[in-house]
Scaffold this motif. Structure first.
Motif, PDB file in Angstrom:
ATOM      1  N   GLY A 126      16.796   9.284   5.437  1.00 54.15           N
ATOM      2  CA  GLY A 126      15.690  10.218   5.678  1.00 54.15           C
ATOM      3  C   GLY A 126      14.649   9.616   6.605  1.00 54.15           C
ATOM      4  O   GLY A 126      14.053  10.312   7.430  1.00 54.15           O
ATOM      5  N   ASP A 127      14.423   8.319   6.477  1.00 56.58           N
ATOM      6  CA  ASP A 127      13.492   7.642   7.387  1.00 56.58           C
ATOM      7  C   ASP A 127      13.996   7.763   8.819  1.00 56.58           C
ATOM      8  O   ASP A 127      13.256   8.144   9.730  1.00 56.58           O
ATOM      9  N   ILE A 128      15.275   7.478   9.005  1.00 56.08           N
ATOM     10  CA  ILE A 128      15.835   7.451  10.360  1.00 56.08           C
ATOM     11  C   ILE A 128      15.936   8.856  10.937  1.00 56.08           C
ATOM     12  O   ILE A 128      15.506   9.125  12.064  1.00 56.08           O
TER      13      ILE A 128
ATOM     14  N   ILE B  70       0.846  -1.206   0.000  1.00 56.22           N
ATOM     15  CA  ILE B  70       0.000   0.000   0.000  1.00 56.22           C
ATOM     16  C   ILE B  70       0.883   1.259   0.000  1.00 56.22           C
ATOM     17  O   ILE B  70       0.741   2.137  -0.855  1.00 56.22           O
ATOM     18  N   LEU B  71       1.822   1.326   0.953  1.00 56.55           N
ATOM     19  CA  LEU B  71       2.656   2.543   1.059  1.00 56.55           C
ATOM     20  C   LEU B  71       3.464   2.771  -0.216  1.00 56.55           C
ATOM     21  O   LEU B  71       3.477   3.865  -0.774  1.00 56.55           O
ATOM     22  N   PHE B  72       4.138   1.715  -0.680  1.00 56.45           N
ATOM     23  CA  PHE B  72       4.985   1.883  -1.871  1.00 56.45           C
ATOM     24  C   PHE B  72       4.133   1.946  -3.139  1.00 56.45           C
ATOM     25  O   PHE B  72       4.562   2.492  -4.156  1.00 56.45           O
TER      26      PHE B  72
ATOM     27  N   ALA C 195      17.847   2.425  -0.794  1.00 57.86           N
ATOM     28  CA  ALA C 195      17.771   1.067  -0.248  1.00 57.86           C
ATOM     29  C   ALA C 195      16.361   0.498  -0.314  1.00 57.86           C
ATOM     30  O   ALA C 195      16.149  -0.678   0.014  1.00 57.86           O
ATOM     31  N   TYR C 196      15.389   1.332  -0.722  1.00 60.31           N
ATOM     32  CA  TYR C 196      13.999   0.870  -0.801  1.00 60.31           C
ATOM     33  C   TYR C 196      13.627   0.387  -2.206  1.00 60.31           C
ATOM     34  O   TYR C 196      12.458   0.234  -2.520  1.00 60.31           O
ATOM     35  N   SER C 197      14.626   0.150  -3.053  1.00 58.85           N
ATOM     36  CA  SER C 197      14.321  -0.207  -4.440  1.00 58.85           C
ATOM     37  C   SER C 197      13.650  -1.567  -4.555  1.00 58.85           C
ATOM     38  O   SER C 197      12.975  -1.853  -5.532  1.00 58.85           O
TER      39      SER C 197
HETATM   40  C1  IPM Z   1       7.751   5.712   7.437  1.00 57.41           C
HETATM   41  C2  IPM Z   1       7.840   4.232   7.749  1.00 57.41           C
HETATM   42  C3  IPM Z   1       7.958   3.408   6.479  1.00 57.41           C
HETATM   43  C4  IPM Z   1       9.240   3.817   5.771  1.00 57.41           C
HETATM   44  C5  IPM Z   1       7.902   1.884   6.716  1.00 57.41           C
HETATM   45  C6  IPM Z   1       6.631   1.462   7.431  1.00 57.41           C
HETATM   46  C7  IPM Z   1       8.054   1.100   5.450  1.00 57.41           C
HETATM   47  O1  IPM Z   1       8.877   3.988   8.635  1.00 57.41           O
HETATM   48  O2  IPM Z   1       6.806   6.127   6.739  1.00 57.41           O
HETATM   49  O3  IPM Z   1       8.578   6.464   7.956  1.00 57.41           O
HETATM   50  O4  IPM Z   1      10.312   3.302   6.090  1.00 57.41           O
HETATM   51  O5  IPM Z   1       9.162   4.681   4.894  1.00 57.41           O
END
Ligand code: IPM
Ligand code: NAD
Ligand code: MN
Length: 357
Positions: free
Chosen positions: A249-251, A95-97, A142-144
């Motif tokens: 960016g997530d972290i 869903i998110l991707f 890294a999300y590829s």
């Molecule tokens: C965010 C979340 C997501 C991401 C996860 C749930 C895949 O941590 O939206 O920050 O890493 O983008």
């Protein structure tokens, strides 16, 4: 921000999992206020997507629905996805991707601005010291999803996860961040790990060196991501616009959120500036399973995400009003327990909305 479609704006509303539906209910209430009291023409469209549906019929984001959202909606307001009953997170990723990469929403913008002194966890720092906007690349790195596993569940197992950095992808997020820094007259910091990652992050370095020449009026610096994390806590007032990769960016957006009062407060927008695709608006936080069903989740990250959505639709003054009302409610202690109050989710949202006449 970017131009949206012509009104009335169709807004896809997706609660998702855990506290997602609980905070989305309050986001919807705020959009109804904007529609009824500020005349923003909105057509609110509730969709049932998330763990329940996936467990029922294995549907995450059907292709026809994804296409209908892409072709008809101006924006998506999303709660959160993630459920302990689906430990591989398959539905959440689809869903998110399905939105982020599916709609090429490369500019993931995560403002972390402290609204009142009381929520800032660093001794001696006030809310004016904490005002970051993370520009997270939202479609690659890294999300590829490129990679694979060999000899799974053996002692000789191999797991490969590719980090994909394209010239096109790196340049466009750098330019989006520089454009914003120029418009807002803010300093910019690129964070990467080019001392260790000699291929992908060398590309970031070279693109940055080239692009900054087009923005000589913007004060720009570079830090390695580890050093940035250290300096953010030590000297937060030095930082404003931070541009970085998808994973970093997530972290770093969670770190920035902590400095701004916590995940319960911080919003996010994923955009493709200039393209006719919906923007995705959601809190930075996740589904917080331990809080789910208790009515205690902080709704402000969601309300501020809805504020960003209204800005995206061309209503910046309504966004400013919402930010002010959130600050006033926090200053009065009318908030949930994660930020020192005693209200439940609904009452904390009403404390904001009732300040908006
Ligand atoms: C965010 C979340 C997501 C991401 C996860 C749930 C895949 O941590 O939206 O920050 O890493 O983008
Ligand atoms: P989380 O953001 O759900 O929770 C982290 C911490 O923040 C917890 O202590 C939680 O109680 C607190 N918190 C989060 N939101 C809050 C709120 N509104 N009010 C008060 N406190 C709040 O992160 P997690 O625990 O690592 O992840 C839980 C699930 O959410 C996982 O399945 C994860 O993959 C998913 N997730 C989804 C998204 C998304 O949908 N965009 C984002 C992050 C995590
Ligand atoms: Mn995250």
């Amino acid at each position: 921000m970017t131009e949206a479609r012509t009104p009335p704006h169709r807004i896809a509303l997706i609660g998702g999992d855990g506290i997602g539906p609980e905070v989305l209910r309050e986001g919807r209430r705020l959009l109804e206020w904007a529609r009824d009291r500020r005349g923003v023409p909105l057509d609110l469209w509730s969709l049932e997507l998330g763990a329940e549906r996936y467990l029922r019929d294995k549907t995450a984001l059907p292709a026809e629905l994804q296409a209908e959202i892409r072709d008809t909606a101006s924006a998506i307001l999303l709660g959160a996805l993630g459920d302990p009953r689906i430990p591989d997170h398959e539905h959440a990723r689809r869903i998110l991707f399905g939105f982020r990469t599916g709609f090429d929403l490369y500019a993931q913008i995560r403002p972390a601005r402290a609204l009142v002194d009381r929520v800032v966890p660093l001794a001696g720092r006030g809310h004016r010291d904490i005002d970051f906007v993370v520009f997270r690349e939202g479609t690659e790195g890294a999300y590829s999803g490129i990679g694979g596993q060999l000899r799974r569940d053996t002692p000789f197992e191999i797991a490969i996860e590719e980090d994909v950095n394209t010239r096109h992808g790196v340049e466009r997020i750098l330019r989006a961040a520089f454009d914003y820094a120029r418009r807002e007259r803010r300093p910019l910091c690129l964070a990467d790990k080019s001392n260790a990652l000699r291929h992908g992050h060398d590309l970031w370095q070279r693109a940055f060196a080239e692009i900054r020449r087009d923005y000589e009026d913007v004060r720009a610096e570079h830090l390695y991501i580890d050093a940035l994390c250290h300096e953010l806590v030590r000297d937060p007032a030095r930082f404003s616009v931070i541009v970085t990769t998808n994973l970093f960016g997530d972290i770093v957006s969670d770190l920035c959120a902590a400095l701004a009062g916590g995940l319960g407060l911080c919003p996010s927008a994923s955009l493709n500036p200039g393209a006719r695709v919906p923007g995705l608006f959601e809190p930075v936080h996740g589904s917080a399973p331990a809080l789910a069903g208790r009515g205690i989740a902080n709704p402000l990250a969601m309300l501020r995400s809805a504020g960003m959505l209204l800005d995206f639709l061309g209503h910046p003054t309504v966004h400013t009003e919402i930010e002010r009302a959130c600050a006033d409610a926090l200053a009065a202690g009318e908030c949930t327990r994660d930020v020192g109050g005693a209200l439940d989710t609904e009452a904390a949202a009403l404390a904001v909305i009732q300040r908006l006449t």
